[in-house]
Design an enzyme around this catalytic site. Structure first.
Site, short mmCIF file in Angstrom:
data_model
loop_
_atom_site.label_atom_id
_atom_site.label_comp_id
_atom_site.label_asym_id
_atom_site.label_seq_id
_atom_site.Cartn_x
_atom_site.Cartn_y
_atom_site.Cartn_z
N THR A 149 7.29 34.97 79.75
CA THR A 149 8.49 34.45 79.10
C THR A 149 9.42 35.58 78.68
O THR A 149 10.64 35.53 78.90
CB THR A 149 8.09 33.61 77.87
OG1 THR A 149 7.26 32.52 78.29
CG2 THR A 149 9.32 33.07 77.15
N TRP B 294 12.49 32.57 74.32
CA TRP B 294 11.94 31.22 74.49
C TRP B 294 12.95 30.18 73.97
O TRP B 294 13.17 29.15 74.60
CB TRP B 294 10.61 31.10 73.74
CG TRP B 294 10.00 29.73 73.81
CD1 TRP B 294 9.22 29.22 74.81
CD2 TRP B 294 10.16 28.68 72.84
NE1 TRP B 294 8.87 27.92 74.53
CE2 TRP B 294 9.43 27.56 73.32
CE3 TRP B 294 10.81 28.57 71.62
CZ2 TRP B 294 9.35 26.37 72.62
CZ3 TRP B 294 10.74 27.38 70.92
CH2 TRP B 294 10.01 26.28 71.42
N ARG C 244 3.87 37.61 89.56
CA ARG C 244 2.76 37.03 90.30
C ARG C 244 2.92 35.53 90.45
O ARG C 244 3.58 34.89 89.65
CB ARG C 244 1.43 37.32 89.59
CG ARG C 244 1.01 38.76 89.60
CD ARG C 244 -0.20 38.97 88.71
NE ARG C 244 0.12 38.65 87.33
CZ ARG C 244 -0.78 38.46 86.38
NH1 ARG C 244 -2.06 38.51 86.66
NH2 ARG C 244 -0.42 38.19 85.14
N LYS D 190 -5.10 28.05 80.34
CA LYS D 190 -3.99 28.98 80.14
C LYS D 190 -2.64 28.37 80.49
O LYS D 190 -1.61 28.73 79.94
CB LYS D 190 -4.23 30.24 80.98
CG LYS D 190 -3.20 31.34 80.79
CD LYS D 190 -3.61 32.58 81.57
CE LYS D 190 -2.58 33.68 81.42
NZ LYS D 190 -1.33 33.38 82.15
N PHE E 45 -2.39 40.62 81.45
CA PHE E 45 -3.07 40.89 80.19
C PHE E 45 -2.53 42.16 79.52
O PHE E 45 -1.34 42.42 79.58
CB PHE E 45 -4.58 40.93 80.39
CG PHE E 45 -5.15 39.61 80.86
CD1 PHE E 45 -4.86 38.44 80.18
CD2 PHE E 45 -5.94 39.54 81.99
CE1 PHE E 45 -5.36 37.21 80.61
CE2 PHE E 45 -6.45 38.32 82.43
CZ PHE E 45 -6.16 37.15 81.74
N ALA F 84 -5.96 40.02 86.23
CA ALA F 84 -6.09 41.40 85.77
C ALA F 84 -7.45 41.70 85.16
O ALA F 84 -7.81 42.86 85.00
CB ALA F 84 -5.00 41.74 84.77
N LYS G 155 4.12 36.91 77.66
CA LYS G 155 4.54 38.08 78.44
C LYS G 155 5.51 37.69 79.56
O LYS G 155 6.57 38.31 79.71
CB LYS G 155 3.30 38.77 79.02
CG LYS G 155 3.62 40.06 79.77
CD LYS G 155 2.39 40.86 80.10
CE LYS G 155 1.58 40.25 81.22
NZ LYS G 155 0.52 39.35 80.80
N PHE H 30 8.22 33.48 66.83
CA PHE H 30 7.81 32.09 66.66
C PHE H 30 8.44 31.55 65.39
O PHE H 30 8.70 32.29 64.43
CB PHE H 30 6.29 31.99 66.56
CG PHE H 30 5.58 32.00 67.90
CD1 PHE H 30 5.00 30.84 68.40
CD2 PHE H 30 5.51 33.16 68.65
CE1 PHE H 30 4.35 30.85 69.62
CE2 PHE H 30 4.87 33.17 69.88
CZ PHE H 30 4.28 32.01 70.36
#
Length: 574
Positions: A88, A424, A109, A120, A316, A288, A86, A396
């Site tokens: 990224t 990415w 954030r 994470k 999230f 969150a 998210k 991906f």
């Protein structure tokens, strides 16, 4: 308007053939001086407080508004161990819009040290879609988390000292609700006993630690509109109850000023840059799933005073961060969201369709068809807030053409705008399709009147708010309150707090309160075990299921792979 550089152009980053680590990409990137970023953004010298050459704080009181900026919110499908990207995607979108000559800024954030050292990882993006300096951002940054931790623990010490020194406010030690905090994942601190060792060491009490990101002072910082409002909110925080069940606040203890003094610098938003050279305001970091999951209101407003388009995030999925963005942050800040991006991956869709993590790289249409129900539910949630979302598929290398084609056909059948994102691998150049879709949505919103974007009306009471969210956002059929929660509900009504918004603390992995129920479960029961009034933040925390406010480390924490060499170069961060 659009930048015409093609994907095969040598200027375009490419992280597909020989992928580099996030920290290696960040360290190899030449950073602009933060004063240059500020100048480009229109931030005057009087508002800039440099913290070295590559980061700074910004004093919002020294800024003047540019007008009504467009606000884009980035959320996601339900998170999985496979990762959705998210942040990224958000950063790549900002760089894509920047390439298209928009005056754009990000509002994000700050990462918590808990996930950085846990499972994470950080929250500075990835690949060629990052905010930098990523090592600083992911570790101590400008000290905001330390200030929050210091203020929280100072208050805890003052409470204990007040009771020890005679207890003029008649505080019942058994009813002190204030907990200490620490910015680490440390399960051993979930439940502790303080004051042991005899009368000289205080009054024994059972308490615990919350991770800093879930503390009330973090929420207060993120919802305060200025220093005066920060002091008011800190003073309004409830720390516990008297022997006759009357709430006790920080103002009654007389330390609102001291706590505000500790937060004097932390209230100012932080300014850094994306790899593409766009400004990024990074400030505040509530989780969150156990807090309201949005960067500070001040950072968003500061970004909106400096840009024409601001892209921000909510933690999230739509059921957690996005709902709280609309129902808490936007309500407090009178913000209006003009576009929403829902991030998804083919891998995560297959995971929600029942595929084990180790098999996600294998083509599986049956699992994709089943898991797509999760994405559909998140799209339905966003539509309830009067916004038609854009779905960004974070691509991906393992994604197959057949799987991508299936998604496009599904989206077309459902009337959903779906685009592929390659940020990415290629940075802003890989987000041009997404940027164009956002432009189109923003142009269309100009022709519409601004409707209310909240799900519930707090004036109808906490129970009604919880039930409304459970049914409309989580797909639950009913809500079950524990006996403790029922007593607390009555206490909220008695103390005149029944009209506060609610901040539901729930597992991020499922629409239900059971993390094992993947996909889009319906007809389940939401189990409410505890209600905690956060009178400074201005909402009621609703603990459900077995979610905890102090996480633990995994068997193989990220901390085992982080290192630093003799020249101070850090490796292993992601």
């Amino acid at each position: 308007m659009a930048n015409t550089t093609c994907a095969h152009d040598p200027q375009v980053p490419d992280n597909t053939t020989n992928p580099q680590s996030d920290v290696a990409i960040a360290q190899a990137h030449p950073l602009l001086d933060i004063t240059d970023i500020a100048q480009r953004t229109g931030i005057p010298d009087s508002a800039l407080i440099p913290y070295g050459r590559t980061k700074a704080k910004v004093d919002p009181t020294q800024l003047s508004s540019r007008g009504q900026a467009k606000l884009v919110l980035v959320t996601a499908m339900s998170p999985t161990p496979a990762g959705e990207g998210k942040s990224t995607t958000l950063i790549g979108l900002v760089d894509a819009l920047h390439l298209r000559n928009h005056k754009v800024a990000a509002a994000l954030r700050e990462p918590s040290q808990g996930p950085v050292m846990g499972i994470k990882g950080g929250a500075a993006g990835g690949g060629y879609s990052q905010v930098v300096p990523m090592e600083d951002i992911n570790l101590h940054f400008t000290g905001d988390f330390h200030a929050i931790t210091s203020a929280t623990n100072t208050l805890a010490a003052v409470i204990d000292n007040h009771i020890h020194q005679g207890n003029a406010l008649n505080i019942d030690p058994r009813k002190v609700t204030w907990q200490r905090c620490l910015d680490v994942n440390d399960r051993a601190l979930r439940g502790v006993v303080t004051g042991l060792g005899g009368p000289a060491h205080g009054v024994p009490a059972e308490t615990g630690f919350t991770i800093t990101a879930a503390s009330e002072i973090m929420a207060v910082l993120c919802l305060a509109t200025d220093l005066t409002d920060l002091k008011r909110r800190l003073g309004a925080m409830t720390i516990g109850y008297t022997y006759d069940d009357q709430p006790v606040t920080v103002s009654q203890l007389g330390v609102a000023g001291a706590l505000t003094a500790l937060m004097k610098e932390a209230i100012n938003p932080n300014l850094v840059q994306t790899l593409g050279g766009a400004p990024a305001f990074i400030h505040g970091g509530p989780f969150a799933n156990i807090a309201h999951g949005c960067n500070s209101l001040l950072a968003t407003r500061t970004a909106m005073s400096c840009a024409d388009i601001v892209v921000t995030e909510a933690g999230f999925g739509s059921d957690l961060g996005a709902e709280k963005f609309f129902d808490i942050k936007a309500r407090v800040g009178k913000l209006h969201v003009d576009a929403v991006v829902v991030v998804a991956t083919i891998r995560s869709l297959k995971y929600n369709g029942g595929v084990a993590r180790e098999d996600l790289d294998k083509e599986n249409h049956e699992a994709l068809a089943k898991g797509i129900e999760n994405l559909g539910a998140h799209i339905g949630n966003i539509r309830q807030f009067d916004v038609e979302p854009i779905v960004a598929i974070n691509s991906f290398p393992s994604d197959t053409e057949a799987e991508a084609h299936y998604l496009q056909e599904w989206a077309q059948d459902q009337g959903i705008r779906l685009v592929n994102s390659h940020v990415w691998a290629h940075g802003g150049h890989g987000g041009q399709e997404l940027a164009e879709a956002v432009e189109q949505v923003l142009a269309g919103r100009e022709q519409r009147t601004r409707s209310p974007q909240q799900i519930y009306d707090p004036e109808q009471g906490v129970e009604h708010s919880i039930t409304t969210l459970a049914r409309r956002v989580y797909g639950a059929s009913e809500v079950e309150f524990s006996s403790k929660a029922r007593k607390q509900l009555n206490q909220l009504k008695k103390n005149g707090l029944d009209a506060l918004p609610v901040c539901i603390s729930k597992t991020q992995y499922s629409f239900s309160d059971d993390p094992k129920k993947l996909g889009a479960p319906r007809g389940h029961t939401l189990h409410v075990r505890e209600l905690i009034p956060r009178t400074g933040a201005g909402f009621v925390v609703v603990l459900t299921g077995d979610v905890m406010t102090m996480p633990g480390l995994p068997k193989n924490p990220a901390a085992l792979h982080i290192d630093i060499d003799s020249e101070g170069s850090i490796s292993g961060l992601f």
